[in-house]
Design a protein around this motif. Structure first.
Motif, PDB file in Angstrom:
ATOM      1  N   PHE A  46       0.631  -1.061   0.053  1.00 22.18           N
ATOM      2  CA  PHE A  46      -0.238   0.073   0.072  1.00 22.18           C
ATOM      3  C   PHE A  46       0.719   1.238   0.042  1.00 22.18           C
ATOM      4  N   ILE A  47       1.772   1.279   0.790  1.00 21.84           N
ATOM      5  CA  ILE A  47       2.708   2.179   0.876  1.00 21.84           C
ATOM      6  C   ILE A  47       3.494   3.051  -0.321  1.00 21.84           C
ATOM      7  N   PRO A  48       4.076   1.884  -0.875  1.00 25.68           N
ATOM      8  CA  PRO A  48       4.877   2.268  -2.320  1.00 25.68           C
ATOM      9  C   PRO A  48       3.547   2.937  -3.199  1.00 25.68           C
ATOM     10  N   ILE A  49       2.719   2.349  -3.328  1.00 22.24           N
ATOM     11  CA  ILE A  49       1.359   2.784  -4.332  1.00 22.24           C
ATOM     12  C   ILE A  49       1.077   4.318  -3.997  1.00 22.24           C
ATOM     13  N   ALA A  50       0.739   4.428  -2.851  1.00 21.73           N
ATOM     14  CA  ALA A  50       0.230   5.651  -2.322  1.00 21.73           C
ATOM     15  C   ALA A  50       1.293   6.743  -2.246  1.00 21.73           C
ATOM     16  N   PHE A  51       2.436   6.542  -2.100  1.00 24.76           N
ATOM     17  CA  PHE A  51       3.599   7.544  -1.906  1.00 24.76           C
ATOM     18  C   PHE A  51       4.073   7.733  -3.221  1.00 24.76           C
ATOM     19  N   SER A  52       3.786   6.817  -4.223  1.00 28.80           N
ATOM     20  CA  SER A  52       4.266   7.233  -5.637  1.00 28.80           C
ATOM     21  C   SER A  52       3.182   8.061  -6.169  1.00 28.80           C
ATOM     22  N   LEU A  53       1.788   7.888  -5.874  1.00 30.01           N
ATOM     23  CA  LEU A  53       0.799   8.659  -6.538  1.00 30.01           C
ATOM     24  C   LEU A  53       0.920  10.129  -5.783  1.00 30.01           C
ATOM     25  N   ILE A  54       1.134  10.242  -4.787  1.00 30.53           N
ATOM     26  CA  ILE A  54       1.357  11.251  -4.008  1.00 30.53           C
ATOM     27  C   ILE A  54       2.371  12.424  -4.666  1.00 30.53           C
ATOM     28  N   PHE A  55       3.400  11.478  -4.732  1.00 30.49           N
ATOM     29  CA  PHE A  55       4.788  12.077  -5.370  1.00 30.49           C
ATOM     30  C   PHE A  55       4.553  12.827  -6.716  1.00 30.49           C
TER      31      PHE A  55
END
Length: 370
Positions: A46-55
């Motif tokens: 979850f975190i890599p997907i969420a952080f990448s989208l936010i980035f």
């Protein structure tokens, strides 16, 4: 704020990836310790997907905000300085996210110094984002409630000094990350990880102290300032029957509402977790699992706040849309006329001011993004 505090602390990270076989007898659910395999596997996806989208969204959105402000040749409104600082803070915060994505995907591979610096940068910009939102509300309060007194005596040097004070306070909070952040190797996860390496005897005290500081300085106090300023603004406009002339206030009101919706859930979970660590709430595996998942999801929601501000400007801020469209049209005209006349595409600040004097006359106290 508590930079990636919940799921990057060492006690949660190392044991969250694998369930290793042992020769110990099986325990009943009542006596067995709480396991973290589910939250560990969830975090790695979850975190890599969420952080990448936010980035990506934050990079594009805040980049456009800086473009609009940077290419604006007309004199800036005082609040534009706060909006610039806010966009810079959000952008820098976004730039740290790929490093945390790498940690969850492959472990920490960047060394000790980047660990300290990126942890400090993360915290620095988390606090500064919230503080500059409070500064914007204070600026609107002075501009509308005290328009004939304090605000007209305010000078750009006062704004610059306040921005410097905000960054200095945030650097103080970031210093905690520089002091405690370390890179350690997890034998169970077989990776290096960057985390706050508290001494075992004081780990719980430090973690609770930082979370309560985060809750008060990074959420409650700025929220109280914003609520007070905007409530005074609305009361003043209501008494003067001037709501129709201040429609741009809906932008700052939406900014306040989005701030609460993004960060209130995260701070609520941290408060409950801190109360549990202090012993005011009984510990049990179900509650700890709910808190683990809740903190991860709500912190990602809070971080999404740094890419929502530009979206608010674009969809609600009429002046921002007009300025952005003007810049694109100007760029296209410059490209079309560049072969005919190198200077034909330039537009002076005076020409732009004259062409939009009717709009400027009705919005003299609002910054360009609103």
């Amino acid at each position: 704020m508590d930079a990636t505090s919940s799921y990057l602390d060492g006690d949660e990270y190392g044991s969250a990836y694998y369930s290793l076989p042992t020769d110990l007898p099986d325990l009943s659910e009542e006596t067995a310790p709480c396991t973290m395999e589910s939250i560990g596997h969830f975090n790695t996806v979850f975190i890599p997907i969420a952080f990448s989208l936010i980035f990506v969204l934050g990079l594009v959105g805040n980049g456009l905000v800086l473009l609009v402000l940077g290419l604006r040749k007309c004199p800036w409104h005082l609040a534009d300085h706060y909006l610039l600082q806010l966009a810079v803070a959000d952008l820098l915060l976004c730039l740290t996210l790929p490093f945390w994505v790498t940690q969850f995907a492959h472990g920490w591979v960047f060394g000790r110094i980047p660990c300290k610096l990126l942890g400090a940068l993360f915290t620095l910009n988390m606090y500064s984002t919230v503080f500059f939102l409070a500064c914007i509300s204070l600026d609107r309060f002075l501009a509308i409630v005290h328009a004939m007194d304090l605000y007209r005596r305010q000078r750009p040097i006062h704004t610059h000094l306040l921005c410097l004070l905000v960054w200095s306070i945030c650097l103080g909070f970031a210093g905690v990350e520089i002091f405690f952040r370390e890179v350690e190797f997890s034998v169970r996860a077989r990776v290096f990880f960057c985390h706050n390496a508290f001494a075992p005897i004081d780990a719980n005290k430090w973690r609770i102290a930082l979370r309560l500081t985060n809750l008060s300085m990074g959420f409650l106090i700025p929220l109280l300032i914003m609520v007070f300023c905007y409530s005074q603004i609305f009361c003043s406009l209501h008494r003067s029957n001037l709501f129709a002339k201040h429609k741009s206030l809906k932008v700052v009101v939406v900014l306040l509402v989005v701030f609460v919706l993004c960060w209130a859930p995260y701070n609520t979970f941290l408060l409950v977790d801190s109360l549990q660590r202090l012993g005011y709430i009984d510990r049990n595996c179900y509650l700890e699992q709910v808190l683990d998942f809740g903190v991860t999801i709500t912190e990602c929601l809070g971080l999404a706040h740094c890419c929502l501000n530009p979206i608010i400007y674009a969809f609600i801020g009429v002046k921002f849309r007009h300025e952005l469209v003007r810049l694109f049209k100007k760029s296209r005209l410059q490209n079309q006329r560049s072969n005919l006349s190198p200077s034909s595409g330039h537009q002076s600040c005076r020409e732009h001011t004259v062409s939009s004097s009717a709009e400027q006359a009705t919005s003299t106290i609002y910054p360009v993004l609103m």
